[in-house]
Design a protein around this motif. Structure first.
Motif, mmCIF file in Angstrom:
data_model
loop_
_atom_site.group_PDB
_atom_site.id
_atom_site.type_symbol
_atom_site.label_atom_id
_atom_site.label_comp_id
_atom_site.label_asym_id
_atom_site.label_seq_id
_atom_site.Cartn_x
_atom_site.Cartn_y
_atom_site.Cartn_z
ATOM 1 N N VAL A 175 0.840 -1.189 -0.177
ATOM 2 C CA VAL A 175 0.228 0.069 0.254
ATOM 3 C C VAL A 175 0.916 1.073 0.039
ATOM 4 O O VAL A 175 1.733 1.331 0.811
ATOM 5 C CB VAL A 175 -0.800 -0.053 1.234
ATOM 6 N N GLY A 176 0.547 2.160 -0.928
ATOM 7 C CA GLY A 176 1.284 3.579 -1.072
ATOM 8 C C GLY A 176 2.868 3.238 -1.066
ATOM 9 O O GLY A 176 3.097 2.455 -2.078
ATOM 10 N N LYS A 177 3.474 3.779 -0.207
ATOM 11 C CA LYS A 177 5.021 4.140 -0.360
ATOM 12 C C LYS A 177 5.755 2.477 -0.191
ATOM 13 O O LYS A 177 6.994 2.563 -0.296
ATOM 14 C CB LYS A 177 5.594 5.053 0.287
ATOM 15 N N LYS B 2 5.617 0.108 -1.399
ATOM 16 C CA LYS B 2 5.966 -0.564 -2.681
ATOM 17 C C LYS B 2 7.617 -0.287 -3.108
ATOM 18 O O LYS B 2 8.034 -1.124 -3.681
ATOM 19 C CB LYS B 2 5.181 -0.051 -4.037
ATOM 20 N N GLU C 117 0.064 -3.792 -5.900
ATOM 21 C CA GLU C 117 0.170 -2.433 -5.252
ATOM 22 C C GLU C 117 -1.201 -1.982 -5.257
ATOM 23 O O GLU C 117 -2.239 -2.075 -6.062
ATOM 24 C CB GLU C 117 0.812 -1.382 -6.244
ATOM 25 N N ALA C 118 -1.530 -1.087 -4.121
ATOM 26 C CA ALA C 118 -2.692 -0.506 -3.838
ATOM 27 C C ALA C 118 -2.218 0.999 -3.470
ATOM 28 O O ALA C 118 -1.499 1.250 -2.518
ATOM 29 C CB ALA C 118 -3.824 -1.157 -2.863
ATOM 30 N N ASP C 119 -3.374 1.875 -3.770
ATOM 31 C CA ASP C 119 -3.119 3.286 -3.216
ATOM 32 C C ASP C 119 -3.486 3.415 -1.611
ATOM 33 O O ASP C 119 -2.651 4.074 -1.083
ATOM 34 C CB ASP C 119 -4.112 4.275 -3.846
ATOM 35 N N GLU C 120 -4.445 2.823 -1.280
ATOM 36 C CA GLU C 120 -4.994 2.855 0.109
ATOM 37 C C GLU C 120 -5.487 1.660 0.741
ATOM 38 O O GLU C 120 -5.427 0.640 -0.324
ATOM 39 C CB GLU C 120 -6.251 3.816 0.183
ATOM 40 N N ASP D 60 -8.541 0.127 -1.024
ATOM 41 C CA ASP D 60 -8.288 -0.656 -2.114
ATOM 42 C C ASP D 60 -7.895 -2.177 -2.125
ATOM 43 O O ASP D 60 -8.102 -2.703 -2.619
ATOM 44 C CB ASP D 60 -7.247 0.189 -3.144
#
Ligand code: NAD
Length: 496
Positions: free
Chosen positions: A290-292, A294, A391-394, A397
């Motif tokens: 999630v987010g950074k 990655k 990957e997910a933004d939040e 998600d």
């Protein structure tokens, strides 16, 4: 060539069948034994022996049944290393991992030692004037278990100790790929003093299983294995009016929040993804960053790439070979599909082979990134040492992604936030959740609670649910008159 015996009515006997399946050492595919497909008559004999044994076993005092489990637990502990060595040879698991397989089974036997407390019913005095109601938990009769190759000690021990402690008798059909470990477990059960017929073992494949599923004397069926077989077993067993609990495939996600402890995340994901060559139903096969978070993917890939497959007795080995050439071919073809469908292969283990053991079913650790939901490597259970990174933004998600997946065996979240962990555990549609714990396999005083396509049935393995699965409840309503009957006829359904 050593032939694996059947266990019928307390005796280990050679099958009369001419149909034999090779048991191999997956490290080099040499044949180490042969397992027979039991004849129809032999399966029939095993069921008849279990049925006969039930008539006496159901009346054996509950503490006596618990004592059998105590003696069995002591013997399993005494022979822990020896069982693990047999297990390593037929599965290729590293010795320490094989010991873990045996140990998680011993823990279920310890739960079975506690059977008197688990069989306690309920009572209410004075449900009506002078009337008491109480319930007893009674065994079903002959139960059957069909087990997979990947935990040849733990999964048979999920089943027969609790079923038998609850007063049932049992017919086990272990995986034909590694039957030596369950045979050793059964020898020790007999040595612990199990009466004849309590535990029977038949070997074989689909035909022998179908005979168990359709036989009127089998009352309940426990299964662990793949989705198509699990669906077939659930449908056939219930169609024949039996109870069934069927544990099937999985695709387990780990969600990594950017506030998590990076070192803890990376160390945990290495073992949870490629440990046991990924052949665990609770393996983490998808990591969702999630987010950074990655930004940690390259370092994780580097760590996973350093894991060395090896022989069971090599202390440096991270994991062993896959179970069979077929399993290896399947995993290699999925890796190829991943590349063809556009995922980025950061670490490619397809060409790995162990020097001096080139004939074995080796696959090196493999890591994909840029994986999408449409790709075959995401949709299929790979059951190999392959991690898919997404990957997910939040957090929302990530939760939506996991909840869209048809499987629901296990999942984990890594985070430093209690609020994120609480949201995840509450909203996630998966039956076993780890918070900063990568593979959350519950201990046997809880139950193994997979959901969705990872489980067909309602009552799960071990813990209180297994005792419910292997028993019926009998509810008694009783009145003892002190005087003459106080009323005339009662023409209503009410108690008075
Ligand atoms: P499998 O389904 O091939 O075999 C399991 C058992 O079913 C074996 O005893 C086999 O002989 C028998 N069988 C095979 N085909 C059959 C048929 N057509 N009819 C009746 N019986 C049949 O599974 P496997 O390859 O041994 O094990 C790996 C699978 O097990 C993976 O999918 C894994 O996720 C799953 N698994 C699930 C759990 C869980 O708790 N959910 C635990 C361990 C393994």
């Amino acid at each position: 060539m050593k032939q694996i015996p059947l266990l019928i009515n307390g005796e280990f006997v050679a099958s009369q069948s001419s149909q034999l399946i090779d048991v191999t050492n997956p490290a080099n595919n040499s044949v180490i034994a042969q397992v027979p497909c039991a004849t129809e008559h032999e399966v029939q004999q095993a069921i008849a022996s279990a049925k006969e044994a039930f008539t006496t076993w159901r009346n054996v005092a509950v503490p006596e049944r618990a004592r059998l489990m105590m003696r069995y637990q002591a013997l399993l502990k005494q022979h822990h290393d020896e069982i693990a060595e047999i297990l390593s040879q037929e599965t290729g698991k590293t010795f320490d991992d094989a010991k873990g397989d045996v140990w998680r089974g011993i823990e279920v036997v310890e739960q079975a030692m506690n059977i008197p407390a688990l069989l306690m019913g309920e009572t209410v005095e004075n449900v009506a004037r002078g009337i008491d109601t109480y319930s007893y938990i009674q065994p079903l009769g002959v139960c059957a278990g069909i087990t997979p190759f990947n935990f040849p000690a733990m999964i048979p021990l999920w089943m027969f100790p609790l079923a038998i402690a609850a007063g049932n008798t049992f017919v086990l059909k272990p995986s034909e790929q590694d039957p030596m470990t369950p045979t050793r477990l059964a020898e020790l059960f007999i040595e612990a003093g199990a009466p004849k017929g309590l535990l029977n073992i038949v070997h074989g494949g689909a035909r022998e299983v179908d005979q168990l599923l359709t036989h009127p004397d089998i009352k309940a069926v426990s299964f662990v294995g793949s989705v198509p077989v699990g669906q077939h077993i659930y449908k056939t067993a219930t169609d024949h009016m039996k109870r069934a609990q069927c544990f099937a495939g999985a695709k387990n996600h780990s969600v990594i929040m950017p506030d998590a402890n990076k070192a803890q995340v990376l160390n945990n994901l290495v073992g949870a993804s490629v440990g046991a060559a990924g052949q665990r139903c609770m393996a983490i096969s998808v990591a969702v960053f999630v987010g950074k978070a990655k930004e940690w993917i390259p370092e994780l890939a580097e760590m996973i790439g350093k894991v060395k497959p090896g022989l069971w007795n090599d202390k440096e080995a991270g994991y062993g070979p896959l179970i069979s050439p077929r399993a290896k071919q399947r995993v290699l073809s999925l890796i190829e599909q991943g590349k063809a469908e556009g995922a980025t292969c950061l670490v490619d283990g397809s060409d790995f082979s162990l020097a001096g053991h080139e004939e074995g079913n080796w696959v090196g650790p493999t890591v994909f990134t840029n994986v999408t939901e449409e790709m075959t490597i995401y949709k299929e259970e790979i059951f190999g040492p392959v991690l898919c990174c997404m990957e997910a933004d939040e957090l929302e998600d990530a939760i939506a992604l996991v909840n869209r997946n048809p499987f629901g065996n296990g999942t984990s979240i890594f985070t430093a936030s209690g609020a994120a962990a609480r949201k995840y555990q509450h909203e996630i549609e998966v039956g076993q959740v780890g918070i900063n714990v990568p593979i959350p396999v519950p201990l046997p005083f809880f139950s193994f609670t997979g959901w969705k396509n990872s489980f067909y049935g309602d009552l799960h393995a071990y813990g209180k649910q297994a005792v419910r699965f292997y028993t019926e409840t009998k509810t008694v309503t009783s009145r003892w008159f002190e005087d003459d009957i106080p009323h005339g006829p009662n023409m209503t359904i009410s108690l008075r």
